[in-house]
Design an enzyme around this catalytic site. Structure first.
Site, PDB file in Angstrom:
ATOM      1  CE  LYS A  52      -3.756  -2.544   2.201  1.00 40.48           C
ATOM      2  NZ  LYS A  52      -4.572  -2.832   3.375  1.00 40.48           N
ATOM      3  CD  GLN A  96      -3.432  -4.652   6.340  1.00 39.18           C
ATOM      4  OE1 GLN A  96      -3.550  -3.560   5.812  1.00 39.18           O
ATOM      5  NE2 GLN A  96      -3.864  -5.750   5.770  1.00 39.18           N
ATOM      6  CG  ASP A 119      -9.122  -0.104   5.124  1.00 33.39           C
ATOM      7  OD1 ASP A 119      -8.972  -0.515   3.962  1.00 33.39           O
ATOM      8  OD2 ASP A 119      -8.307  -0.293   6.038  1.00 33.39           O
TER       9      ASP A 119
HETATM   10  N1  GUN Z   1      -6.901  -7.042   6.160  1.00 39.06           N
HETATM   11  C1  GUN Z   1      -7.301  -7.732   5.064  1.00 39.06           C
HETATM   12  N2  GUN Z   1      -7.813  -6.899   4.131  1.00 39.06           N
HETATM   13  C2  GUN Z   1      -7.720  -5.660   4.657  1.00 39.06           C
HETATM   14  C3  GUN Z   1      -8.085  -4.375   4.145  1.00 39.06           C
HETATM   15  O1  GUN Z   1      -8.598  -4.212   3.037  1.00 39.06           O
HETATM   16  N3  GUN Z   1      -7.845  -3.335   4.987  1.00 39.06           N
HETATM   17  C4  GUN Z   1      -7.304  -3.496   6.217  1.00 39.06           C
HETATM   18  N4  GUN Z   1      -7.121  -2.411   6.963  1.00 39.06           N
HETATM   19  N5  GUN Z   1      -6.958  -4.675   6.711  1.00 39.06           N
HETATM   20  C5  GUN Z   1      -7.168  -5.749   5.919  1.00 39.06           C
END
Ligand code: GUN
Length: 291
Positions: A52, A96, A119
């Site tokens: 990311k 995350q 998110d």
């Molecule tokens: N863990 C798995 N997919 C995601 C996501 O799209 N965002 C976040 N913050 N954690 C995740």
């Protein structure tokens, strides 16, 4: 059979964003800034967060990576989130998931300013999504919709079977696919761990979205001829022939399922890159709202 190439579609989105960021720069406006929080040292989470941050660099966004040991308290994490909520330079905040066991995911996620929740996990944003209102849509379901849009897949009136009811993928994608939108307007069946005879639902599906995290769960006998198959699975399985010691496996037995499909996503290179592209789009949108 044709491939829904997430790498290509995501690149197209990143290229568009690059141009838009250059335009912001030229106009002397603020550029998007994403803050990513990683707690602990889970290998997969570390890889995703790094991807990311790298994507931010590529499109010209600012990024901040905050990495805590898994021993930090929830109070400390909540304090940091409040500080970032009040920082006018930060447009998007992501924490995350999964968090270590001593955290409440809900408390942490709902502490993020909904206007910075790129998110789309905050209860307010989930509520907006359910009502079909403009909002931040969670990155993976958003990425899937963008992929369908990129390849102009006609989903109207189709029967979509979603496997998995997680808040991150299964549930939101089932809501989006059933919406009065294009892509969308599907009749949706949401299957989960307590569903009886999942295979019989899959065999009726025009579209299958597999998001249960079980490698190669979807086999050829479960797929109707001509179906569209979207594979969200990315389980690490041991592979001593690789430098990393593992390879990624999807939820679909690609080799045997692909010949039956009209369209299918590969793993890797399908939904994964689209998730990151969707996150970049959400962050850009948040920045525009401040500009
Ligand atoms: N863990 C798995 N997919 C995601 C996501 O799209 N965002 C976040 N913050 N954690 C995740």
């Amino acid at each position: 059979m044709q491939i829904l190439d997430g790498k290509k579609a995501a690149q197209a989105i990143r290229d568009e964003l690059k141009i838009e960021v250059a335009q912001l720069n030229a106009e002397g406006k603020k550029i998007p800034h994403l803050a990513a929080v990683l707690v602990g040292n889970n290998g997969a989470s570390t890889t995703y967060v790094a991807a990311k941050v790298k994507a931010c660099e590529e499109v010209g966004f600012k990024s901040t990576l905050i990495h805590y040991e898994d021993t930090i308290s929830e109070t400390k994490l909540l304090d940091k989130i409040r500080e970032m909520n009040n920082d006018p330079d930060i447009d998007g905040i992501l924490v995350q998931l999964p968090l270590p066991k001593h955290f409440s995911d809900e408390e942490v996620i709902n502490a993020i300013d909904p206007d910075k929740d790129v998110d789309g996990f905050h209860a307010i944003n989930v509520g907006n999504m359910v009502q079909g209102l403009p909002t931040y849509v969670p990155a993976t379901p958003h990425g899937i919709m963008l992929l369908l849009e990129h390849y102009k897949i006609d989903t109207q009136g189709k029967h979509a079977v979603v496997l998995g009811r997680s808040n991150i993928v299964g549930r939101p994608v089932s809501i989006l696919l059933s919406g009065n939108t294009n892509p969308g307007n599907c009749t949706v069946t949401l299957c989960h761990s307590r569903t009886q005879n999942i295979a019989s639902f899959c065999r009726q599906a025009d579209i299958i979205v597999a998001a249960l995290g079980k490698p190669e769960f979807v086999t050829a006998d479960m797929v109707k001829e001509g179906a569209i198959v979207i594979d969200v699975g990315i389980t690490r399985v041991e592979d001593s022939s690789r430098k990393s010691g593992f390879r990624l496996k999807g939820d679909v037995d690609f080799e045997n399922v692909a010949p039956r499909c009209s369209w299918i996503t590969p793993v890797p290179g399908g939904v994964g890159p689209m998730t990151i592209a969707a996150l970049m789009k959400n962050t850009f949108r948040s920045c525009l709202q401040k500009n």
